[in-house]
Design an enzyme around this catalytic site. Structure first.
Site: not given
Ligand SMILES: *Cc1c(COP(=O)(O)O)cnc(C)c1O
Length: 387
Positions: A185, A213, A243
């Site tokens: 991320s 991602h 995302k």
């Molecule tokens: C954003 C993210 C999460 C968390 O997800 P949310 O739905 O925002 O709680 C988990 N793992 C990774 C790698 C992320 O980038």
């Protein structure tokens, strides 16, 4: 006025310490107008800090699907999915996700954070071992720690280190979980999934990927297990709907017995309210948009690669490009300078990233104008990298 309590004094002292090391965080009100433009402090900025890689947060079909679901099913789910919150849209979305990932089943969670902190403790206990990539997302670490099992960090993307750890430790534990981001991320690189899957098979370990991602933007939109062009066998494929899909929520794809066990054991599923129907409908509409426009999923990485080519950085593998500065204060100054230039590039500081690796994290989306990407690269070249 009453004297400050010990709680207030504790909070003030902590905040002052964070302030002194430039690590205090605050919330900045940011109105998103569409998939790329935002308003902050009264100014319109081009955002390179949203994970809305396909600009689907504002896609007409996605918004319409959400509105229609509100009309039909109401706003909230009303209860946990295990009680009465399992509205009919969940089954449809889970079938779609399982088909996309080529697994038997899927289970949708309230968020990525809830998924990882629920799934890992549902499968792993005190007599087991968890191996986690050093740069894996905070909620993988939290889920691993919640499991009560020993948690051992392996060097980032270092399969030789994973092999050493398995060779030395595998026999002492009942089960071993290897957990990693599929796309990292804060660094944007991909995990070596073929090699990790090979080790998992050889040592009878369970591989879990977090594709927050990856979904929608790598592997033709199908995520990191498809990124090499050859599907990798990953037993536990977690990802998010928040995302590239532009909404909220998360999922785990796996075999039927594994998903059935997670449904009956994951505390963050059982004891938390189901996602609002609108958000589940929106996720399906987003999957439709991606399926109907194969060129769309490729675009964010193409934009990121144009940027890394211009700056002679390693070629981007995902829509995320880090420009590591190191010092937290310098990173904040660079971010402020870019804001004056009309770009929103949020500074990323420890503990989100390791000490001394504060950075600009630049996230590209399908709709970023090419001339603005060139101008961003020019400004970073002359005023941040200083060359
Ligand atoms: C954003 C993210 C999460 C968390 O997800 P949310 O739905 O925002 O709680 C988990 N793992 C990774 C790698 C992320 O980038």
């Amino acid at each position: 006025m009453a004297a400050p309590s010990s709680l207030d004094i504790y909070a003030q002292t902590k905040l002052a310490n964070l302030e002194a090391t430039h690590l205090r965080r605050t919330l900045a009100e940011t109105a998103r107008e569409d998939g790329v433009w935002v308003t902050r402090n009264g100014r319109r900025l081009l955002s390179f800090s949203c994970n809305d890689y396909l600009n689907l947060t504002h896609h007409p079909a996605v918004k319409e699907a959400a509105i229609a679901a509100v009309q039909q099913y109401g706003v909230g789910a009303g209860a946990s999915r295990l009680v009465t919150g399992n509205h009919p849209l969940f089954t449809q979305l889970e079938a779609r996700l399982a088909a996309l990932k080529e697994t038997e089943a899927a289970c949708v969670f309230g968020s990525g954070y809830l998924a990882n902190t629920g799934i890992i403790p549902a499968l792993i206990g005190r007599n087991d071992l968890v191996l986690v990539d050093k740069l894996a997302h905070a909620c993988i670490w939290d889920g691993a720690r919640l499991s009560g099992a020993p948690v051992v960090e392996f060097r980032h993307n270092d399969v030789v280190h994973v092999e050493q750890l398995l060779t030395n430790m595998r026999a002492k534990y009942r089960h071993v979980l290897i957990a990693t981001d599929g796309v990292f991320s804060m660094d944007g690189d991909l995990a070596p999934l073929h090699d990790l899957a090979g080790l998992a098979e050889r040592f009878d370990a369970w591989l879990m990927t977090d594709d927050a991602h990856g979904l929608g933007v790598v592997g033709g939109g199908r995520g990191s297990t498809f990124a090499s062009g050859r599907k990798v066998e990953v037993a536990l494929q977690m990802g998010t709907l928040s995302k590239a899909l532009g909404g909220y929520g998360a999922y785990i794809c796996g075999s039927q017995p594994v998903i059935d066990l997670i449904r009956t054991r994951a505390r963050t599923l059982i004891y938390s309210t189901g996602l609002p129907p609108a958000i589940v409908a929106a996720a399906m509409a987003a999957l439709d948009v991606i399926a109907g426009d194969p060129a769309l999923a490729a675009r964010p990485v193409q934009k990121a690669q144009a940027f890394t080519r211009q700056l002679n950085l390693p070629l981007a593998e995902s829509p995320i490009v880090p420009v590591v500065i190191g010092d937290a204060l310098k990173t904040m100054e660079a971010s402020r300078m870019l804001e004056e230039e009309g770009f929103l590039v949020a500074p990323i500081r420890p503990p989100t990233v390791p000490a001394k690796t504060a950075r600009l994290r630049i996230a590209f989306t399908a709709a970023h104008p090419d001339d603005e990407i060139r101008r961003l690269a020019d400004v970073i070249q002359s005023r941040v990298l200083g060359r």
